[in-house]
Design a protein around this motif. Structure first.
Motif, PDB file in Angstrom:
ATOM      1  N   TRP A  34      45.475  64.871  15.562  1.00 24.40           N
ATOM      2  CA  TRP A  34      46.412  64.080  16.211  1.00 24.40           C
ATOM      3  C   TRP A  34      46.088  63.281  17.432  1.00 24.40           C
ATOM      4  N   GLU A  35      46.691  62.275  17.849  1.00 27.40           N
ATOM      5  CA  GLU A  35      46.582  61.509  18.887  1.00 27.40           C
ATOM      6  C   GLU A  35      47.059  62.055  20.136  1.00 27.40           C
ATOM      7  N   ILE A  36      46.340  61.912  21.243  1.00 26.96           N
ATOM      8  CA  ILE A  36      47.231  62.436  22.461  1.00 26.96           C
ATOM      9  C   ILE A  36      46.657  61.598  23.589  1.00 26.96           C
ATOM     10  N   GLU A  37      47.601  61.289  24.353  1.00 30.99           N
ATOM     11  CA  GLU A  37      47.368  60.885  25.667  1.00 30.99           C
ATOM     12  C   GLU A  37      47.778  61.561  27.017  1.00 30.99           C
ATOM     13  N   ALA A  38      46.962  61.639  28.134  1.00 31.65           N
ATOM     14  CA  ALA A  38      47.295  62.704  29.047  1.00 31.65           C
ATOM     15  C   ALA A  38      47.699  62.076  30.462  1.00 31.65           C
ATOM     16  N   VAL A  39      48.495  62.452  31.133  1.00 31.72           N
ATOM     17  CA  VAL A  39      48.874  62.355  32.608  1.00 31.72           C
ATOM     18  C   VAL A  39      48.814  63.447  33.426  1.00 31.72           C
ATOM     19  N   PHE A  40      48.569  63.181  34.762  1.00 26.57           N
ATOM     20  CA  PHE A  40      48.694  64.162  35.758  1.00 26.57           C
ATOM     21  C   PHE A  40      49.837  64.672  36.365  1.00 26.57           C
ATOM     22  N   SER A  41      50.849  63.730  36.178  1.00 19.64           N
ATOM     23  CA  SER A  41      52.024  63.964  37.004  1.00 19.64           C
ATOM     24  C   SER A  41      53.293  63.686  36.285  1.00 19.64           C
ATOM     25  N   GLY A  42      54.356  64.180  36.350  1.00 19.73           N
ATOM     26  CA  GLY A  42      55.584  64.008  35.760  1.00 19.73           C
ATOM     27  C   GLY A  42      56.092  62.484  35.844  1.00 19.73           C
ATOM     28  N   ASP A  43      55.705  62.096  37.028  1.00 19.81           N
ATOM     29  CA  ASP A  43      56.252  60.736  37.382  1.00 19.81           C
ATOM     30  C   ASP A  43      55.772  59.568  36.463  1.00 19.81           C
ATOM     31  N   ARG A  44      54.596  59.760  35.832  1.00 19.02           N
ATOM     32  CA  ARG A  44      54.011  58.862  34.817  1.00 19.02           C
ATOM     33  C   ARG A  44      54.558  58.936  33.389  1.00 19.02           C
ATOM     34  N   VAL A  45      55.283  60.124  33.164  1.00 21.85           N
ATOM     35  CA  VAL A  45      55.779  60.353  31.720  1.00 21.85           C
ATOM     36  C   VAL A  45      56.875  59.224  31.207  1.00 21.85           C
ATOM     37  N   PHE A  46      57.789  58.978  31.874  1.00 24.60           N
ATOM     38  CA  PHE A  46      58.880  58.108  31.688  1.00 24.60           C
ATOM     39  C   PHE A  46      58.318  56.477  31.304  1.00 24.60           C
ATOM     40  N   PRO A  47      57.586  56.162  32.496  1.00 24.55           N
ATOM     41  CA  PRO A  47      56.881  54.660  32.229  1.00 24.55           C
ATOM     42  C   PRO A  47      56.109  54.716  30.885  1.00 24.55           C
ATOM     43  N   LEU A  48      55.141  55.660  30.700  1.00 23.40           N
ATOM     44  CA  LEU A  48      54.601  55.543  29.550  1.00 23.40           C
ATOM     45  C   LEU A  48      55.136  55.610  28.364  1.00 23.40           C
ATOM     46  N   LEU A  49      56.328  56.374  28.357  1.00 20.46           N
ATOM     47  CA  LEU A  49      57.433  56.503  27.210  1.00 20.46           C
ATOM     48  C   LEU A  49      57.848  55.314  27.011  1.00 20.46           C
ATOM     49  N   GLN A  50      58.025  54.424  27.858  1.00 25.45           N
ATOM     50  CA  GLN A  50      58.526  52.913  27.591  1.00 25.45           C
ATOM     51  C   GLN A  50      57.742  51.996  26.979  1.00 25.45           C
ATOM     52  N   GLU A  51      56.403  52.328  27.405  1.00 24.89           N
ATOM     53  CA  GLU A  51      55.364  51.485  26.721  1.00 24.89           C
ATOM     54  C   GLU A  51      55.024  51.803  25.417  1.00 24.89           C
ATOM     55  N   LYS A  52      55.150  52.998  24.990  1.00 25.31           N
ATOM     56  CA  LYS A  52      54.235  53.636  23.793  1.00 25.31           C
ATOM     57  C   LYS A  52      55.046  54.423  23.110  1.00 25.31           C
ATOM     58  N   LYS A  53      55.034  54.590  21.704  1.00 23.45           N
ATOM     59  CA  LYS A  53      55.830  55.677  20.956  1.00 23.45           C
ATOM     60  C   LYS A  53      55.132  56.945  20.694  1.00 23.45           C
ATOM     61  N   PHE A  54      55.583  57.795  21.074  1.00 22.42           N
ATOM     62  CA  PHE A  54      55.028  59.354  20.974  1.00 22.42           C
ATOM     63  C   PHE A  54      56.058  60.126  19.955  1.00 22.42           C
ATOM     64  N   ASP A  55      55.497  61.311  19.304  1.00 23.19           N
ATOM     65  CA  ASP A  55      56.337  62.071  18.507  1.00 23.19           C
ATOM     66  C   ASP A  55      56.659  63.301  19.315  1.00 23.19           C
ATOM     67  N   ILE A  56      56.085  63.521  20.316  1.00 25.33           N
ATOM     68  CA  ILE A  56      56.443  64.866  20.982  1.00 25.33           C
ATOM     69  C   ILE A  56      55.544  64.904  22.258  1.00 25.33           C
ATOM     70  N   ILE A  57      56.076  65.654  23.241  1.00 31.16           N
ATOM     71  CA  ILE A  57      55.680  65.958  24.779  1.00 31.16           C
ATOM     72  C   ILE A  57      55.446  67.194  24.913  1.00 31.16           C
ATOM     73  N   LEU A  58      54.155  67.357  25.477  1.00 27.67           N
ATOM     74  CA  LEU A  58      54.011  68.860  26.000  1.00 27.67           C
ATOM     75  C   LEU A  58      54.129  68.578  27.829  1.00 27.67           C
ATOM     76  N   MET A  59      54.746  69.136  28.219  1.00 28.68           N
ATOM     77  CA  MET A  59      55.299  69.252  29.695  1.00 28.68           C
ATOM     78  C   MET A  59      54.777  70.234  30.588  1.00 28.68           C
ATOM     79  N   ASP A  60      53.937  70.240  31.470  1.00 24.03           N
ATOM     80  CA  ASP A  60      53.564  71.435  32.448  1.00 24.03           C
ATOM     81  C   ASP A  60      54.944  71.417  33.391  1.00 24.03           C
ATOM     82  N   ILE A  61      55.130  72.544  33.730  1.00 26.93           N
ATOM     83  CA  ILE A  61      56.262  72.477  34.815  1.00 26.93           C
ATOM     84  C   ILE A  61      55.854  72.190  36.398  1.00 26.93           C
TER      85      ILE A  61
END
Ligand code: MN
Length: 253
Positions: A34-61
């Protein structure tokens, strides 16, 4: 074709601030193909979702700047406008009592406690994916979903039709290359052309066609071409449906 979990292609977005945990998760997801793209903080998630399509999110608390709960709330709030629902799996450092409830409250669908167990990770990813990929559009089957792409194009269906027309111009040639590769038992070409077509299809969220290309790509990579002619004929049928759907969409313009 029997739907097999091995035949599903997923694009995963990982938010994890710990470098080692992040690298490990990336490794496990890639191992599955599978393909994966990783970010280090929660604030990067939403902007990235606007840019690219993903099927699922793995989210650290626990993450700096924005934690997993807040990032999830942000996504779910926006989805109230779009009507979409991307599955989110929480990664929790210690399965504390009440963690599960807090995750569900924030809008997460599932959780996995760290350190990650490989089998549990795959199992939970596939089960939430299946749960939320059920066609919500009633009886009619849609071979693609343009919502994400439309959003990328700032809602311009004119631009979308341009892309569709480009695709309709060249896809049959790509499919032909795949067919030739199968007939010539040319594994390398099969892998290459199936991968290429998969990439184009993914933009239109043509899920089934994408999955079928992925199966062919893997068959090419593993030089195991048995059964590929059958999968190709299923792909051809799906591409016909897609062609009709795309043409119909652009006619309404
Ligand atoms: Mn953390």
């Amino acid at each position: 074709m029997e739907k097999n979990s091995e035949d599903i292609f997923l694009r995963v977005l990982l938010a994890e601030d710990d470098l080692i945990s992040q690298k490990l998760a990336v490794l496990l997801i890639k191992r599955k193909g599978w393909e994966i793209e990783a970010v280090f903080s929660g604030d990067r998630v939403f902007p990235l979702l606007q840019e690219k399509k993903f099927d699922i999110i793995l989210m650290d608390i626990q993450m700096p700047l924005m934690d997993g709960f807040e990032a999830t709330r942000q996504i779910r709030e926006n989805e109230r406008l779009t009507g979409e629902h991307i599955p989110i799996i929480a990664l929790t450092a210690h399965a504390m009592k009440g963690d599960m409830e807090k995750c569900m409250e924030a809008g997460m669908d599932e959780y996995i406690s760290k350190p990650i167990d490989e089998e549990e990770l795959y199992k939970k990813i596939l089960s939430v994916h299946e749960k939320f990929s059920i066609n919500k559009n009633g009886n009619r089957y849609f071979p693609a979903d343009f919502t994400g792409l439309l959003k990328l194009l700032n809602g311009s269906s004119e631009d979308l039709c341009q892309l569709i027309k480009e695709f309709l111009k060249y896809y049959s040639e790509q499919a032909h290359n795949i067919k030739d590769a199968i007939e010539d038992s040319d594994s390398l070409s099969l892998e290459k052309y199936a991968h290429k077509l998969k990439g184009s299809l993914a933009n239109f969220r043509a899920k089934k066609a994408c999955d079928l290309c992925y199966v062919l790509e893997k068959k090419g990579r593993n030089s195991e071409l048995s059964g590929s002619a059958e999968i190709f004929s299923e792909l051809s049928e799906e591409l016909e449906l897609l062609h009709a759907y795309m043409t119909e969409y652009c006619e309404h313009m």
